[in-house]
Design an enzyme around this catalytic site. Structure first.
Site, PDB file in Angstrom:
ATOM      1  N   GLN A 329       0.882  -1.159   0.000  1.00  0.00           N
ATOM      2  CA  GLN A 329       0.000   0.000   0.000  1.00  0.00           C
ATOM      3  C   GLN A 329       0.925   1.215   0.000  1.00  0.00           C
ATOM      4  OE1 GLN A 329      -1.457  -1.706   3.408  1.00  0.00           O
ATOM      5  NE2 GLN A 329      -0.178  -0.610   4.866  1.00  0.00           N
ATOM      6  N   ASP A 399       1.085  -7.997   5.191  1.00  0.00           N
ATOM      7  CA  ASP A 399      -0.043  -7.243   5.726  1.00  0.00           C
ATOM      8  C   ASP A 399      -1.241  -7.381   4.787  1.00  0.00           C
ATOM      9  OD1 ASP A 399      -0.513  -5.171   7.861  1.00  0.00           O
ATOM     10  OD2 ASP A 399      -1.132  -4.000   6.123  1.00  0.00           O
ATOM     11  N   GLU A 428      -1.121 -12.239   6.973  1.00  0.00           N
ATOM     12  CA  GLU A 428      -1.894 -11.568   8.019  1.00  0.00           C
ATOM     13  C   GLU A 428      -3.275 -11.287   7.432  1.00  0.00           C
ATOM     14  OE1 GLU A 428      -3.181  -7.868  10.381  1.00  0.00           O
ATOM     15  OE2 GLU A 428      -2.714  -7.962   8.251  1.00  0.00           O
TER      16      GLU A 428
HETATM   17  O1  LIG Z   1      -6.125  -4.438   8.579  1.00  0.00           O
HETATM   18  P1  LIG Z   1      -5.539  -5.246   9.719  1.00  0.00           P
HETATM   19  O2  LIG Z   1      -6.412  -5.204  10.930  1.00  0.00           O
HETATM   20  O3  LIG Z   1      -5.215  -6.633   9.306  1.00  0.00           O
HETATM   21  O4  LIG Z   1      -4.174  -4.535  10.179  1.00  0.00           O
HETATM   22  C1  LIG Z   1      -2.955  -4.499   9.474  1.00  0.00           C
HETATM   23  O5  LIG Z   1      -2.963  -3.620   8.386  1.00  0.00           O
HETATM   24  C2  LIG Z   1      -3.246  -2.225   8.713  1.00  0.00           C
HETATM   25  C3  LIG Z   1      -3.048  -1.455   7.450  1.00  0.00           C
HETATM   26  O6  LIG Z   1      -1.742  -1.605   7.013  1.00  0.00           O
HETATM   27  C4  LIG Z   1      -2.347  -1.701   9.823  1.00  0.00           C
HETATM   28  O7  LIG Z   1      -2.939  -0.524  10.288  1.00  0.00           O
HETATM   29  C5  LIG Z   1      -2.068   0.486  10.805  1.00  0.00           C
HETATM   30  O8  LIG Z   1      -1.530   1.198   9.715  1.00  0.00           O
HETATM   31  C6  LIG Z   1      -2.487   1.942   8.945  1.00  0.00           C
HETATM   32  C7  LIG Z   1      -1.722   2.593   7.829  1.00  0.00           C
HETATM   33  O9  LIG Z   1      -0.752   3.418   8.361  1.00  0.00           O
HETATM   34  C8  LIG Z   1      -3.192   2.916   9.855  1.00  0.00           C
HETATM   35  O10 LIG Z   1      -4.150   3.657   9.134  1.00  0.00           O
HETATM   36  C9  LIG Z   1      -3.887   2.164  10.974  1.00  0.00           C
HETATM   37  O11 LIG Z   1      -4.522   3.058  11.863  1.00  0.00           O
HETATM   38  C10 LIG Z   1      -2.854   1.365  11.729  1.00  0.00           C
HETATM   39  O12 LIG Z   1      -3.482   0.575  12.712  1.00  0.00           O
HETATM   40  C11 LIG Z   1      -2.290  -2.678  10.976  1.00  0.00           C
HETATM   41  O13 LIG Z   1      -1.394  -2.267  11.957  1.00  0.00           O
HETATM   42  C12 LIG Z   1      -1.878  -4.021  10.411  1.00  0.00           C
HETATM   43  O14 LIG Z   1      -1.696  -4.970  11.426  1.00  0.00           O
END
Ligand SMILES: O=P(O)(O)O[C@H]1O[C@H](CO)[C@@H](O[C@H]2O[C@H](CO)[C@@H](O)[C@H](O)[C@H]2O)[C@H](O)[C@H]1O
Length: 680
Positions: A329, A399, A428
């Site tokens: 992303q 991710d 994930e």
């Molecule tokens: O979507 P998931 O719950 O599987 O979480 C994973 O991916 C998220 C997106 O990459 C990630 O989210 C974190 O990074 C985002 C982008 O910077 C941000 O907007 C979110 O607030 C933040 O939590 C998450 O950590 C990852 O495990």
């Protein structure tokens, strides 16, 4: 034309062989395996009439040579039920493209044995049965593949069966003797052998399916706050490397870091997932890309490639493999956005919608679109992955892979492994089972799971059964107990016992488990209304005082260390498919065993008993399925039981089929019992 069959080209062979496992999508994808891992192989096979059928599984190494042959038996629990199901365990020894076949055959000795037993007892065809037995064993004694010793055993028995100067009992006793049984158990007397198709088995390196993961944010390790200005100086690879000794000391073998790339400035998130960042807020590491570069760059605060290489080298020295995050992303300021607008979905007004994983909103990143330029985008990602591989990274935590097309993963994982074999990908993907399983089939060696949300006895038993018996051919579970995103209510409100419970379950039920930093400090406060840590490290630095925790004793580190050492010492904990759920009379006491027979014939058996109610002491009776423990005669005590040693408390007891258990979560919520085996 094969004996006993009119012609080839029919879909059934001489004997039907159906529902073979492990077979993924009819053999289109290989079943997953690891070196030394016991793989449960099964088939449904049956025959016309009443003669005996024998069924075997044959393991073929990458060159096609036979490496193991086991006779299959009705599964425990299905014996005598007429299901025509057969099961056994194959154990490939090295990595590579292995395969196996199932063979079904007329069991000549079994058939004669059964008929002779019944008829001679009833006085029917006595002489004829003895003569048939003699002829059968004589014929078998001439089979080329038998050793001289075995041939002699069969010849002697044939002679006695035919010797009319002996009594019927003596003649039959010779035909039924242990020595004959031993010879035919090893090499049966077979006829009309039907061979199944060949089914693929991909044996990948150990870390594909075994490992203890530790996740940490390198920017937090060594970060220092200026209390006057409130600004932080970021930690970096050099300061983070200082934490590696402690991580390795806890027995972990994979150190996983969230993305280490430059972080976007536009729409950067602030503390606690707020949408406005202050001037000193570092932003979420998953918001990849800024003026300094994208996925192929390192965040300047963390250091240079040289620093990264030094970090990897130090980790490797300590026996840790580095796992990197692959988050496909882009932050709005990622170089891709300007250079390759076709890699994103642009709306009619020229804007790009931010990413989401409903109900979560990721306002600081754009999702990729693989459909406009699949080749260009895929090749760029391959380049990036291989870049990090060239810097010593052979494990990637991916991710949200479920938000990208499955074909892409099948292609990427195959391409990467074609260039550099042994690169491991952890999915994930917290989504619906069909997608999670498809990603496993596509090549992901391991996957995050629903384990964190399985808390009651019933949920845990069902989930453990599912991952160990229903899906292991294509889905290897990595049981993370927490992640920066997941702080379940069970941990928020369960107190220290809850942390022990989840750690014991994860580390003993699956050969892969993971912990995110802070678990050992019992961090448990969530942001109100969320299932996430308050003041989450995803959006800010977090300096933890590991030394003070160790000094005060308020740390789970020694307990985790013990668990990881047990995992290394006990081969039974390194397999997935060897888990058996046992019964208890309490609705919070979960009982399961892990059992493995090693190449040298020795056995390793652990019985895990966990009170999953972190608040209440539980007393109950545990009923063991003793057959699952495969106790040898010499392991049985004079009292008819066997000894178990608790690897947590150090206590020992004599156990049997039914056992009293009392678990006080405020003392120890679990027993990990090793079945004491006497030397053979
Ligand atoms: O979507 P998931 O719950 O599987 O979480 C994973 O991916 C998220 C997106 O990459 C990630 O989210 C974190 O990074 C985002 C982008 O910077 C941000 O907007 C979110 O607030 C933040 O939590 C998450 O950590 C990852 O495990």
């Amino acid at each position: 034309m094969p004996k006993g069959q009119i012609t080839d080209g029919l879909r059934f062979g001489r004997f039907p062989i159906t529902a073979v496992q492990p077979v993924v999508e009819g053999g289109k994808f290989p079943a997953k395996a690891l070196p030394g891992e016991g793989i449960v192989v099964g088939a449904t096979s049956f025959r016309e009439g009443h003669d005996q059928l024998g069924v075997s599984a044959v393991l073929l190494d990458p060159s096609g040579a036979e490496r193991q042959r086991v006779r299959l038996a009705p599964p425990r629990g299905e014996r005598g039920m007429g299901t025509d199901r057969w099961e056994g365990v194959l154990t490939p020894s090295e990595t590579g493209n292995w395969s196996f076949v199932i063979e079904a055959w007329h069991d000549r000795y079994g058939t004669w044995h059964h008929n002779a037993e019944v008829k001679i007892a009833a006085g029917i065809d006595v002489e004829l049965m003895l003569a048939e037995g003699a002829a059968l064993l004589r014929e078998a004694s001439a089979e080329d593949f038998r050793s001289d010793w075995d041939k002699g055993v069969l010849r002697d028995a044939a002679g006695k069966l035919a010797d009319q100067s002996l009594s019927t009992e003596e003649r039959l006793g010779a035909g039924f003797g242990h020595d004959v049984a031993g010879v035919v158990a090893h090499q049966p007397i077979r006829e009309l052998v039907t061979v199944s198709e060949k089914y693929p088995l991909l044996v990948e390196r150990d870390r594909a399916g075994r490992g203890s993961w530790y996740e940490f944010f390198p920017r937090s390790e060594g970060a220092v706050k200026d209390h006057n200005t409130g600004a932080w100086t970021s930690g970096n690879f050099r300061t983070a490397a200082r934490r590696l000794d402690a991580v390795a000391g806890m027995g972990f073998d994979v150190i996983y870091m969230p993305p280490i790339h430059p972080i976007g400035v536009q729409h950067r998130k602030g503390p606690n997932n707020t949408l406005v960042a202050g001037p000193h807020d570092p932003g979420s590491p998953w918001a990849i890309g800024a003026a300094e570069g994208g996925h192929d760059a390192i965040h300047p605060d963390l250091g240079s490639f040289e620093d990264f290489d030094a970090f990897v080298a130090r980790a490797n020295e300590l026996g840790l493999e580095v796992a990197l995050d692959l988050a496909l992303q882009a932050a709005p300021d990622h170089p891709w956005v300007a250079a390759h607008p076709e890699w994103f979905t642009t709306r009619v007004d020229g804007s790009i919608a931010y990413a989401e994983n409903p109900p979560k909103k990721y306002q600081d990143i754009y999702p990729l679109n693989f459909d406009n330029d699949p080749e260009g985008l895929s090749n760029e990602i391959l380049r990036i992955v291989l870049l990090w591989v060239s810097h010593g990274v052979k494990i990637f935590r991916v991710d949200n892979p479920h938000t990208k097309p499955v074909w892409f993963w099948e292609w990427l994982i195959a391409e990467v492994n074609k260039s550099v074999p042994g690169v491991v990908f952890l999915a994930e993907a917290f989504t619906r089972p069909a997608m999670m399983h498809a990603l496993g089939r596509a090549g992901f060696q391991q996957s995050y799971t629903y384990f964190t949300w399985r808390n009651t006895k019933k949920e845990i038993e069902e989930y453990f059964h599912e991952v160990s018996h229903e899906s292991p051919a294509y889905f290897r579970p990595n049981f993370f107990v927490n992640t920066p995103d997941i702080l379940t209510e069970y941990l928020q409100y369960g107190g220290p016992a809850a942390f022990k419970v989840k750690a014991v379950l994860a580390s003993t039920a699956s050969p892969l488990w993971g912990v995110y930093a802070g678990y050992e400090l019992y961090e448990h406060v969530a942001r109100p209304g969320a299932e996430e840590y308050i003041d989450n490290e995803k959006f800010e630095y977090k300096a933890r005082d590991w030394d003070a925790a160790a000094e005060s004793g308020r740390t789970l580190a020694p307990f985790i260390t013990r668990l990881n050492h047990l995992r290394r010492d006990h081969p039974a904990l390194q397999d997935l498919q060897n888990l058996t759920v046992h019964q208890s009379t309490d609705d919070s006491t979960v009982v399961y065993s892990k059992h493995k027979t090693l190449a040298d014939g020795s056995k390793d058996t652990l019985i895990v008993v966990v009170n999953v109610d972190p608040h209440v002491t539980k007393e109950c009776s545990v009923a063991l399925d003793l057959a699952a423990l495969e106790l040898d005669p010499q392991d049985i005590t004079p009292g008819g039981g066997f000894y178990v040693d608790d690897l947590i408390s150090g206590e020992s007891w004599e156990w049997g089929e039914f056992n009293y258990v009392r678990l006080d979560p405020h003392v120890e919520p679990a027993h990990i019992l090793s079945v004491r085996r006497m030397p053979q």
